[in-house]
Design an enzyme around this catalytic site. Sequence first.
Site, PDB file in Angstrom:
ATOM      1  NE  ARG A   1      -4.001  11.620   7.375  1.00 49.10           N
ATOM      2  CZ  ARG A   1      -4.830  10.590   7.130  1.00 49.10           C
ATOM      3  NH1 ARG A   1      -5.468   9.986   8.131  1.00 49.10           N
ATOM      4  NH2 ARG A   1      -5.000  10.140   5.905  1.00 49.10           N
TER       5      ARG A   1
ATOM      6  N   GLY B   1       0.733   8.830  14.783  1.00 49.63           N
ATOM      7  CA  GLY B   1       1.822   7.891  15.061  1.00 49.63           C
ATOM      8  C   GLY B   1       1.380   6.520  15.513  1.00 49.63           C
TER       9      GLY B   1
ATOM     10  CE1 TYR C   1       1.140  -1.597   6.424  1.00 50.64           C
ATOM     11  CE2 TYR C   1      -0.129  -1.168   4.433  1.00 50.64           C
ATOM     12  CZ  TYR C   1      -0.083  -1.457   5.776  1.00 50.64           C
ATOM     13  OH  TYR C   1      -1.245  -1.584   6.495  1.00 50.64           O
TER      14      TYR C   1
ATOM     15  CG  PHE D   1      -2.352 -13.036   3.657  1.00 48.39           C
ATOM     16  CD1 PHE D   1      -1.768 -12.060   4.447  1.00 48.39           C
ATOM     17  CD2 PHE D   1      -1.659 -13.467   2.529  1.00 48.39           C
ATOM     18  CE1 PHE D   1      -0.518 -11.542   4.150  1.00 48.39           C
ATOM     19  CE2 PHE D   1      -0.402 -12.954   2.214  1.00 48.39           C
ATOM     20  CZ  PHE D   1       0.153 -11.996   3.014  1.00 48.39           C
TER      21      PHE D   1
END
Length: 402
Positions: A90, A92, A123, A402
């Site tokens: 948290r 960056g 994401y 993966f």
Amino acid sequence: MTDHAVRPLGPGEVRAAGDLFRSTLYVKPSTDEEWVYGEGAYQPGRTLGAFDADLIGTARSFDSALLVPGGRWLPMAAVTGVGVRPDRTRRGVLSELMRAQLGEFAERGVAVASLYATEGPIYGRFGYGVATLGKSYDVDRRRARLRPDAPAGGEITLLGLEESLEQLPKLYDDLPHARPGAMTRPSYAWPNFDGHARRSPLPVHTAVFRGQRGVEGFACYSAGNVGSGHEVVEEAEVHLMHTTTPAAFAGLWRFLLSLDLIARVKAYQRPMDEPLELILEDPRRAETSKVDDATWLRLVDVEAALSAREYTGDGSVVLEVTDALLPGNSGRYRVAADGVERTTAEAGLRLDVAELAMLYLGSCRASSLAAAGRLEVTGPDVLTTADLLLGTRVSAWCGSFF
């Protein structure tokens, strides 16, 4: 401004990066024995590290290719090993790693990137969207029977652990992959699987199906006792299964359901339209235990990615795409069966690059995203056209973790 720097790691730094990533999953550092296999997963120059005084975050990738609707293979970066030291989250660090990695992909001309997400909320901020789904089965082996009209024929050959690890890469490469979402598996894709198989407390085998066309599929599985005390259950777990013919699919399941002493067969993240229930006399014996997001996709070069796949129908739609991290992708694209081009025409749909990734392999429909408020419809009958254009005949599926 940040107080850390991101750079590629050298060969002598990747083990520390691997151990940092393991720590974010609450796993102990790799042993020397484990590193013998794990080191091969690191493609030179593809591991990033974030530093303050020390290594505090990492992300890596390896070069692969993605099978897109229509049968073309598109250059892809397979992203994995992403983690930030718990005392530096948290701040960056992850954002810096993701920005640097995407910038490097764009510079190299990589069209798309893909990953498996440990946490769902992360994401989408970086332009990734859920591109494939998978359903997991729990099959009652003692009561499950294949229908008499299920495809028959062929022969099963069984490989032990060492034979499996030696032959699986070639078996996978030689199969004619047809599902959108499939990926090539270079040497860097196999070491983690090898390590998992070697550490498995249960024996690992591979059943190879040979039919009229030679090898038409294989299933890698482990089998034995799980649980303890009165809860011991004999179970088989399917780690990999890839088939290219109905006979191979039915033949491998016929084999798995014939394993003596086994009560259940479990298979994870299978294609959404895989017809297991349809080849069983009682479809209820194959219980779908879970449906998960599988691969997340990021379109690094939107025009190249859109131009690479095929589309269905006679209509066209203009997509207005927004990409905050790679602004060169932002703009309007006319999409039709006869091709893709940038345009200044009025948009029919407005969407972020993450939502475009969800549509790209056909796993999600534009009408579904519109109903969820995740894209803006600006023209009449656009959703019907977009659903047809971007739809696929079979479910997208990767089948390679993966």
